[in-house]
Design an enzyme around this catalytic site. Sequence first.
Site, PDB file in Angstrom:
ATOM      1  N   VAL A 102       0.839  -1.205   0.000  1.00  6.08           N
ATOM      2  CA  VAL A 102       0.000   0.000   0.000  1.00  6.08           C
ATOM      3  C   VAL A 102       0.870   1.250   0.000  1.00  6.08           C
ATOM      4  O   VAL A 102       0.540   2.262  -0.631  1.00  6.08           O
ATOM      5  CB  VAL A 102      -0.952  -0.017   1.204  1.00  6.08           C
ATOM      6  N   ALA A 103       2.005   1.203   0.688  1.00  4.13           N
ATOM      7  CA  ALA A 103       2.901   2.355   0.727  1.00  4.13           C
ATOM      8  C   ALA A 103       3.466   2.674  -0.651  1.00  4.13           C
ATOM      9  O   ALA A 103       3.794   3.825  -0.947  1.00  4.13           O
ATOM     10  CB  ALA A 103       4.038   2.090   1.716  1.00  4.13           C
ATOM     11  N   GLU A 154      -2.255   5.652  -4.241  1.00  5.70           N
ATOM     12  CA  GLU A 154      -3.711   5.476  -4.337  1.00  5.70           C
ATOM     13  C   GLU A 154      -4.426   6.720  -4.861  1.00  5.70           C
ATOM     14  O   GLU A 154      -5.445   6.631  -5.541  1.00  5.70           O
ATOM     15  CB  GLU A 154      -4.286   5.115  -2.959  1.00  5.70           C
ATOM     16  N   ASP A 194      -6.887  21.384 -42.439  1.00 12.10           N
ATOM     17  CA  ASP A 194      -7.707  21.675 -43.590  1.00 12.10           C
ATOM     18  C   ASP A 194      -7.542  23.155 -43.928  1.00 12.10           C
ATOM     19  O   ASP A 194      -7.050  23.935 -43.120  1.00 12.10           O
ATOM     20  CB  ASP A 194      -9.167  21.335 -43.269  1.00 12.10           C
ATOM     21  N   ASP A 217     -13.520  20.432 -40.645  1.00 11.76           N
ATOM     22  CA  ASP A 217     -14.885  20.838 -40.332  1.00 11.76           C
ATOM     23  C   ASP A 217     -15.929  20.033 -41.076  1.00 11.76           C
ATOM     24  O   ASP A 217     -17.094  20.031 -40.710  1.00 11.76           O
ATOM     25  CB  ASP A 217     -15.092  22.326 -40.636  1.00 11.76           C
ATOM     26  N   ASP A 246     -13.773  15.029 -43.272  1.00 14.39           N
ATOM     27  CA  ASP A 246     -12.618  15.044 -42.368  1.00 14.39           C
ATOM     28  C   ASP A 246     -12.758  14.047 -41.221  1.00 14.39           C
ATOM     29  O   ASP A 246     -11.777  13.772 -40.523  1.00 14.39           O
ATOM     30  CB  ASP A 246     -12.443  16.440 -41.764  1.00 14.39           C
ATOM     31  N   ASN A 277       5.713   8.283  -1.147  1.00 12.66           N
ATOM     32  CA  ASN A 277       5.778   6.820  -1.168  1.00 12.66           C
ATOM     33  C   ASN A 277       7.146   6.318  -0.720  1.00 12.66           C
ATOM     34  O   ASN A 277       7.254   5.313  -0.005  1.00 12.66           O
ATOM     35  CB  ASN A 277       5.465   6.291  -2.563  1.00 12.66           C
ATOM     36  N   GLU A 304       7.371   6.724   2.968  1.00  6.52           N
ATOM     37  CA  GLU A 304       6.600   5.706   3.702  1.00  6.52           C
ATOM     38  C   GLU A 304       7.286   4.346   3.675  1.00  6.52           C
ATOM     39  O   GLU A 304       7.234   3.584   4.652  1.00  6.52           O
ATOM     40  CB  GLU A 304       5.205   5.590   3.094  1.00  6.52           C
TER      41      GLU A 304
END
Length: 945
Positions: free
Chosen positions: A319-320, A324, A366, A667, A671, A733, A736
Amino acid sequence: MGSLDPVGATDVESPATAAAAPPGPADRPAGPGGPAVQSLPPQEVFAALGTSPRGLAPERAAELRGLHGTNELPRAGRRGAWRMLASQFTDLFAVVLLIASGITFLAYALEEPRTTGTLYLAISILCVVALNAVIGFAQEYSAERTAEALQAMVPHTCRVLRGGTPAELPVRELVPGDVVMLEAGDAVPADCRLVEAHDVAVNNAALTGESDAVARIAEPVAAGPPLEARNLVFMGTDAVAGSGRAVVLTTGQATEFGRIFRLTAAAPRQKTPLQREVASMARRVSGAALAIGAVMFALRTAGGQPLVPSFVFALGVMVALVPEGLPATLSVSLAIGVRRMARHNALIKRLVAVEALGSTTVVCTDKTGTLTQAEMTVVDLWADGSRHAVTGVGYAPVGAVEDPGPVLGLLRAAGLCNNARTVPPNGRNGWRVLGDTTEGALLVAAEKAGIDTAAAQAAAPRTAEFPFDSDRKLMSTVHETPDGHLACVKGAPQELLDRCDRIHRGGGPRPLTGEQRAEVLAAGDAMAAQGLRVLAVAQRSVGTARPAQQEAESGLVLLGLAGMLDPPRPEVVASVDACRRAGIRIVMVTGDHPLTAEAIARRVGIVRRPDPLVVTGAQIDALDEHGMDTLLARPGELLLCRVSPEHKMRTVAALQRRGEVVAVTGDGANDAPALKHADIGVAMGVTGTDVAREAADMVLLDDSFASIARAVEQGRAVYRNIRKFLVYVFTSNVGELVPILAATFTGFPLVPINAVQVLAVDLGSDVLPALALGAERPEPDVMDRPPRPRGERLFSWEVVRRILFLGAFQSLGACAVFFWYVNGSGIPYADFTADSPVYREAITMTHAGIVLSQFFASLAVRTDRESVFRVGLLSNRRLLAAGFLGIAFMAAVSYLPVLQTVFNTAPLDAVHWAVLAAFGALLLAADETRKWALRHRAARKEAGR
């Protein structure tokens, strides 16, 4: 009158596409083994299609509707809300966390005795996944619904003959064999064969991309490509002049419009560079988290630790390592970019398309309606041996003619030989032309010269007309005037000059000499060399109100020449220059004539050299895949002219094979396939068709090419901001993970920061500052840098080095405060339990240390080399507010009993906070020193040159 250029080379279908497509109108036989409908006389068309001049009987129409289906294109598939929400749980981070949550619930069930910490962890992980899913769903749902285009290209109702009775029916009820009535201003409801035509002209821009009106007739023509058949009209186009009746040939997906729709639907939606990078990063980070968690589990079980606690420990490691909050942060950061672009009239339909703009290396643009205003304008007149400039652009009668006296006769005759009319502004629409845009331009020029064209037409009523056709390249009208009957003629200069024997000079007609003929042709060539479309105007007196065509179009007095163009948008030049400075290559891809395309390209700055490479669609057809790659690999300026939708797609695919990130603008419906196949499709919002807007990733609400440059700037800023908050998020991270690893290798039985605390850092303290970093404004020189290479990793070594540098100082502080507190207690490691007061205070110190150092890290990552103090600590007030909120949340975790129970924490005193703040300040000081060294090194390198 229609375009003076032939219609050819506008829509060449590849063999593969042709084999897969249902029969189009040119292929539809008159009967078993019969000729194509376009080659039949009008009276035979009815029998060939099983109908009559009175139209179909209602019963027969109902029967055919059951056979052919409704006359509509299927709406683009939209994911339902539930499917969209469910897709949020298929993200790799989400899958890893869901599995982790499930295993944690299982561990809680097997635990003896059960601890609430394990249960809190399992629930917390589920809440993280749910929060990310809700945020991602909300952003995607909002963007998709906001950008959802209505399919209004096909008109809702049309006038039809059913059993001899005129009726206004929904377009979807049309079937092959129906007889429809068309008038100027009507949208063509299906692919039809004209059987009656009175000066009919249509605008095929939706199919060909070019706005010139083309004349249509009812007489038979030779079999050939559908768009070249002058007696066929097509779904999605507009009748701009005349009136007539037509028999429906094909409906729905069997039409030419439907063919392009199928081509668009078949084109796969390309993943953007950011999507590929995030997916790659997610795989690597998840793999590393699982691998390190497994190693930790193995080490602890091998050291004699119980199975379930060892698993919970390993899960904390995993988890570290998993960020998340990253998916939610990424989605919201992109949404901020979307909102900023919307303020600059660029609507983003897919969030990930924001960043793709920043990495664009090639723009395939174009011409008509994108670089130009799609409004023909007379800019030059030649009469009486001299040229006269015309000011003002568009259809508004604002401007003037230089020395208008010599050109009044020319403009008066052009105004009489004219079927168009101008319409003043109405609501959101500006001045418009009903009818041929070339004729509208002549009317506007006459108004600028002071001629009241409506009064002139009323004073000289028309008695006869010989419509334009591509063989004569002329249009003639006869008018009754006080001095007798007058024939007015306009058309292609060479063809009209051949029918003239006099020229207007010095106030009256003079014999046309060979020298004067050469002078006229030279004047026309000079206009054409500037990219102008040139028309000649002449007149003569005739003896009757309805003379023979030969009489009306011979023995003419040449009045002069008119040069006109579709003017470039005024802001395009600066935008093209900005793209050049940003290292973006611009390739014009148009269905127009090469000379016209090159002239416009020079006006807007796409072409600056004397020898650009100009390639036509016919030349592209002759190239294989290797030939296309070789063509596009050539350096320099490139113009692709007379191209079809398939050519545009081939061009995009070939550029992508070369590693380019391709943006395509357009346009028209033609295209749409290239827009969808491109890395980033850019459609026009005002003049663009709904099919084009549907296929695009971005819609320009003001149709301004300048919005593209501004969007690229925002896209580049978004990418750099993503890298900033990646460094910020992964720094925590590292902070941790390292204390957890240190506890393992020193033999400490518990974790210095538990998994629930990790989640609190990643979501409670990191998300808001990361969002504030994602909202940083573009740096001043962002458009003076080249595009980032397509192969450059979002998670590059440069990013990793920065993460490790900042993470090292953060983890050093976290480890120091934890082991200082644990060792200072004098309690042996083996005697520590999760409920021990000293342990709870120690892990609170670790948690708070990471939160405080993240506050200083957020300030550090705002710049790469520049000192944050020079940028200004208060220049991003959102970041400061977010950081203080994170610290306040940490204080609540430390002091509130209910949160102490959840996070297993204890209150800290002022000395603790001071020590932790000192470690955070050390991180900022270290990064400022690193930036100083980089600046000093760069300055020395610059001085040594």
